[in-house]
Enzyme design. Sequence first.
Site, PDB file in Angstrom:
ATOM      1  N   GLU A   1       0.843  -1.188   0.000  1.00  0.00           N
ATOM      2  CA  GLU A   1       0.000   0.000   0.000  1.00  0.00           C
ATOM      3  C   GLU A   1       0.885   1.247   0.000  1.00  0.00           C
ATOM      4  OE1 GLU A   1      -3.228   0.540  -0.137  1.00  0.00           O
ATOM      5  OE2 GLU A   1      -4.218  -1.354   0.419  1.00  0.00           O
TER       6      GLU A   1
ATOM      7  N   HIS B   1      -3.586  -3.061  -8.244  1.00  0.00           N
ATOM      8  CA  HIS B   1      -4.858  -3.648  -7.834  1.00  0.00           C
ATOM      9  C   HIS B   1      -5.848  -3.634  -9.000  1.00  0.00           C
ATOM     10  CE1 HIS B   1      -7.957  -3.911  -4.283  1.00  0.00           C
ATOM     11  NE2 HIS B   1      -7.859  -5.019  -4.964  1.00  0.00           N
TER      12      HIS B   1
ATOM     13  N   ASP C   1      -6.592   1.403  -8.492  1.00  0.00           N
ATOM     14  CA  ASP C   1      -5.314   1.789  -7.908  1.00  0.00           C
ATOM     15  C   ASP C   1      -4.161   0.909  -8.406  1.00  0.00           C
ATOM     16  OD1 ASP C   1      -6.873  -0.101  -6.365  1.00  0.00           O
ATOM     17  OD2 ASP C   1      -5.457   0.078  -4.716  1.00  0.00           O
TER      18      ASP C   1
END
Length: 376
Positions: free
Chosen positions: A308, A348, A358
């Site tokens: 992330e 993603h 994303d």
Amino acid sequence: MSTVSSSTRPQVALASAAASSAPSLPSGTLSKGASGPAVKQLQSALVKLGYMTQTQMNSGPGTFGPQTEASLKKFQSAHKLTADGVYGPKTRAAMLKDLTPAAPSKPPSSPSVTAPAAGLERGDNGAPVKQLQSALVKLGYMTQAQMNSGPGVYGPKTEESVKKFQSAWKLGVDGEYGPKTKAALEKALAGQKPPSSNPTPAPGPTPTPGKVTRPDMKWVPSANYGSRGGADIDSIVLHHTASNNVEGDLRALTRPNGDKSVSAHYLIGKDGTIYHLVDDKMAAWHAGKSSLHGDTSPSVNARSLGIEITNDGSGKTPFTEAQYRALEKLVPYLAKTYNVPMKNILGHRDVAPGRKVDPADNFDWGRIRRATDAVI
């Protein structure tokens, strides 16, 4: 000359100490929208009584907002008062009673808290569960208010507290109190600290000496992960967090949230700090319903490493230079360590097309792929 006899001096001293330790609470009425020292005083009392956490207070010290109101309602409900979230005379009297220690006739002895026998899980109840809860309260993994809501009952709050303890002690996080959890609990009660060293990566292909090195990172363990089910790591999935707040991202990725719990193996802060949240050998919960080039078995979570990146995902907020530099170290390191091919280093949006977007369109994939291509 003193008129107090030597035989009564200890009792007088104890009573005096109790009186001097009586807490100071605000007077008058406080409600949502109020602010100032009186509100902060009220919040401190709620924290001391276990109806508010220090983190919750720190989010708005001295401000009577929704969190303070909710905490006050919990206290009022527990004391069979009108749960209106307004601090008035009746609430003050009940709070003062809870906070004021009785004058003891002799110094109290601290009850010994010990670990119960192993073999407890959600649904159990009785004295052993209460013993476990007392240990979790003493160690700070459960509040007294949480225990009081179901003393001796192994419900969701006890299970969540056990999971927090297991995560801190780097055990399998299943919420069940078994032999390994008991052994760790005994160590904790004896004063030992949880292990603080970073976990070692899961066994994988040995990197070529001199080609890649493990970048610096901070271990911040998440409670949200599971087994890979025997699947090998063969892919890396990058995400943006949809936030520009790394502290909020850390909370979201590490704390249990029921069936909405999420995590990733790594988080890259805006300053380039790499946070390691889930041990590589475990599956993080980052991909959701997804597939790798159309293949859904094993699942993407089971076969991938999730990264992330703190960014709001608007496509207008730049990913920082520090983040790119961190990714140029981390992604090649992981790709080399686990023999991940370039085609399996994806976003993603690539594993969940139509559902996810994303990382955002302004993410520079070229930098990451050039750095990775140099080592694989």
